[in-house]
Motif scaffolding. Sequence first.
Motif, PDB file in Angstrom:
ATOM      1  N   TYR A 161      -4.445   7.442  -8.210  1.00  0.00           N
ATOM      2  CA  TYR A 161      -5.318   6.647  -8.544  1.00  0.00           C
ATOM      3  C   TYR A 161      -4.371   5.466  -8.376  1.00  0.00           C
ATOM      4  O   TYR A 161      -4.499   4.226  -7.900  1.00  0.00           O
ATOM      5  CB  TYR A 161      -5.762   6.927  -9.598  1.00  0.00           C
ATOM      6  N   LEU A 162      -3.205   5.338  -9.356  1.00  0.00           N
ATOM      7  CA  LEU A 162      -2.341   4.642  -8.924  1.00  0.00           C
ATOM      8  C   LEU A 162      -1.810   4.191  -7.715  1.00  0.00           C
ATOM      9  O   LEU A 162      -1.578   2.618  -7.110  1.00  0.00           O
ATOM     10  CB  LEU A 162      -1.157   4.290 -10.093  1.00  0.00           C
ATOM     11  N   PHE A 163      -1.593   5.305  -7.042  1.00  0.00           N
ATOM     12  CA  PHE A 163      -0.609   5.067  -6.147  1.00  0.00           C
ATOM     13  C   PHE A 163      -1.584   4.009  -4.975  1.00  0.00           C
ATOM     14  O   PHE A 163      -1.286   3.579  -4.455  1.00  0.00           O
ATOM     15  CB  PHE A 163      -0.716   6.510  -5.384  1.00  0.00           C
ATOM     16  N   PHE A 164      -3.156   4.423  -4.948  1.00  0.00           N
ATOM     17  CA  PHE A 164      -4.266   3.596  -4.057  1.00  0.00           C
ATOM     18  C   PHE A 164      -3.666   2.026  -4.149  1.00  0.00           C
ATOM     19  O   PHE A 164      -4.508   1.409  -3.719  1.00  0.00           O
ATOM     20  CB  PHE A 164      -5.334   4.540  -4.693  1.00  0.00           C
ATOM     21  N   ILE A 165      -3.970   2.330  -5.656  1.00  0.00           N
ATOM     22  CA  ILE A 165      -3.671   0.896  -5.858  1.00  0.00           C
ATOM     23  C   ILE A 165      -2.473   0.266  -5.411  1.00  0.00           C
ATOM     24  O   ILE A 165      -3.208  -1.429  -5.430  1.00  0.00           O
ATOM     25  CB  ILE A 165      -3.484   0.412  -7.501  1.00  0.00           C
ATOM     26  N   ILE A 166      -1.439   0.978  -5.373  1.00  0.00           N
ATOM     27  CA  ILE A 166      -0.384   0.136  -5.215  1.00  0.00           C
ATOM     28  C   ILE A 166      -0.233  -0.284  -3.887  1.00  0.00           C
ATOM     29  O   ILE A 166      -0.030  -1.149  -3.239  1.00  0.00           O
ATOM     30  CB  ILE A 166       0.924   1.279  -5.799  1.00  0.00           C
ATOM     31  N   PHE A 167      -0.667   0.883  -3.330  1.00  0.00           N
ATOM     32  CA  PHE A 167      -1.114   1.035  -1.495  1.00  0.00           C
ATOM     33  C   PHE A 167      -1.832  -0.229  -0.862  1.00  0.00           C
ATOM     34  O   PHE A 167      -1.854  -1.152  -0.415  1.00  0.00           O
ATOM     35  CB  PHE A 167      -1.091   2.598  -0.793  1.00  0.00           C
ATOM     36  N   ILE A 188     -14.117  -5.642   7.387  1.00  0.00           N
ATOM     37  CA  ILE A 188     -13.380  -5.707   6.497  1.00  0.00           C
ATOM     38  C   ILE A 188     -14.236  -5.213   5.351  1.00  0.00           C
ATOM     39  O   ILE A 188     -13.513  -4.356   4.450  1.00  0.00           O
ATOM     40  CB  ILE A 188     -12.585  -6.703   6.435  1.00  0.00           C
ATOM     41  N   SER A 189     -14.867  -5.933   5.199  1.00  0.00           N
ATOM     42  CA  SER A 189     -16.277  -5.553   4.362  1.00  0.00           C
ATOM     43  C   SER A 189     -16.054  -4.118   4.043  1.00  0.00           C
ATOM     44  O   SER A 189     -16.365  -3.259   2.985  1.00  0.00           O
ATOM     45  CB  SER A 189     -17.410  -6.036   4.141  1.00  0.00           C
ATOM     46  N   LYS A 190     -16.695  -3.316   4.988  1.00  0.00           N
ATOM     47  CA  LYS A 190     -16.941  -1.707   4.714  1.00  0.00           C
ATOM     48  C   LYS A 190     -16.180  -1.011   4.490  1.00  0.00           C
ATOM     49  O   LYS A 190     -15.879  -0.597   3.938  1.00  0.00           O
ATOM     50  CB  LYS A 190     -17.473  -1.465   6.520  1.00  0.00           C
ATOM     51  N   SER A 197     -15.268   3.176  -3.026  1.00  0.00           N
ATOM     52  CA  SER A 197     -15.573   4.372  -2.904  1.00  0.00           C
ATOM     53  C   SER A 197     -14.722   5.637  -3.182  1.00  0.00           C
ATOM     54  O   SER A 197     -15.432   6.596  -4.391  1.00  0.00           O
ATOM     55  CB  SER A 197     -16.160   4.579  -2.224  1.00  0.00           C
ATOM     56  N   LEU A 198     -13.468   5.399  -2.834  1.00  0.00           N
ATOM     57  CA  LEU A 198     -12.700   6.280  -2.622  1.00  0.00           C
ATOM     58  C   LEU A 198     -11.902   6.382  -4.097  1.00  0.00           C
ATOM     59  O   LEU A 198     -11.457   7.368  -4.967  1.00  0.00           O
ATOM     60  CB  LEU A 198     -11.621   6.123  -2.019  1.00  0.00           C
ATOM     61  N   LEU A 199     -11.676   5.352  -4.471  1.00  0.00           N
ATOM     62  CA  LEU A 199     -10.586   4.848  -5.995  1.00  0.00           C
ATOM     63  C   LEU A 199     -11.741   4.934  -7.209  1.00  0.00           C
ATOM     64  O   LEU A 199     -11.399   6.028  -8.125  1.00  0.00           O
ATOM     65  CB  LEU A 199     -10.907   3.631  -6.487  1.00  0.00           C
ATOM     66  N   GLU A 200     -13.507   5.230  -6.760  1.00  0.00           N
ATOM     67  CA  GLU A 200     -14.017   5.178  -8.689  1.00  0.00           C
ATOM     68  C   GLU A 200     -14.189   6.928  -7.804  1.00  0.00           C
ATOM     69  O   GLU A 200     -14.215   7.759  -9.095  1.00  0.00           O
ATOM     70  CB  GLU A 200     -15.718   4.699  -7.859  1.00  0.00           C
TER      71      GLU A 200
END
Length: 301
Positions: A161-167, A188-190, A197-200
């Motif tokens: 999750y943290l990796f995705f946040i940084i990315f 872009i909104s999609k 959705s992936l992060l959640e």
Amino acid sequence: MKIMMLSDYQLPVIACFLLFFAMIMYWISLSMPKNNLIFQISKSLVILSNLIFALTLLMRWIGENYFPLSNLYESLIFLSWGLSTIHLFIEFQTKSRLIGSIATPIMFFLSGFSSLTLPTDMQKALPLVPSLQSNWLMMHVTMMMISYATLIVGSLLSILYLFFIIFNSNASKNESVVIENNRNESIISKVNYSKLSLLETVDIWSYRIIGLGFPFLTIGIISGAVWANEAWGSYWSWDPKETWALITWLVFAIYLHSRLLKGWQGKKAAILGSCGFFVIWICYLGVNFLGKGLHSYGWVF
């Protein structure tokens, strides 16, 4: 008997190589999301390695007449089996190949360390010392190892999750440029919705898995205290292993408390969960390598 013992040592080596190829295949499948065949092959390799670990433990159990969790080698095999089982369960539920891409490196390291790095003397099954000749052996050690496997996977998801946040923070600038150039905000909104959705999903599954592992850790510590009183006459002696088990329990208790009562989600919770990943490894391996105590079966230096 000799053939059985030889197979005992050779089977985890085979599983190690299977996990290596599974790890590579998972990474390739991430770059080829439409290719389902590679994903299925990597999953099949993990299933096969899981069965090999289970067979290794079963052969030891039958051959030595006690549950095979009396030394570091056996606990590493059990942990590898536990991790692969948890990983396959989550993968079946989520249909995501991300889980395998982060879990297989850990399993490959554990199987390689146990079968290729540990001295031969430490891989041998030895007669149980008097303090281990107890019915509490299966209860305490099994609960602890299952909790380790579960909490490791849950905390790995926090790290992911943290990796995705940084990315995402690094990619946000590129998205703003696309918006300015294309003026196509719907696309872009999609993309942003997909990322959200992936992060959640990662955040929810991290919470669920850690919530599942925490009761196992609690039962393991309590049963260990009862066993210690039976074997050594004291429920708690502040042995290094006991101390770090308590620290591990507190870290994940704080994580669950923060989510349940404080309402923490996302980044704050993921930071706590990620800290738990490193605390588990200190409790499981670090204490055995850096200091001696009553739980000294893993001492190799």
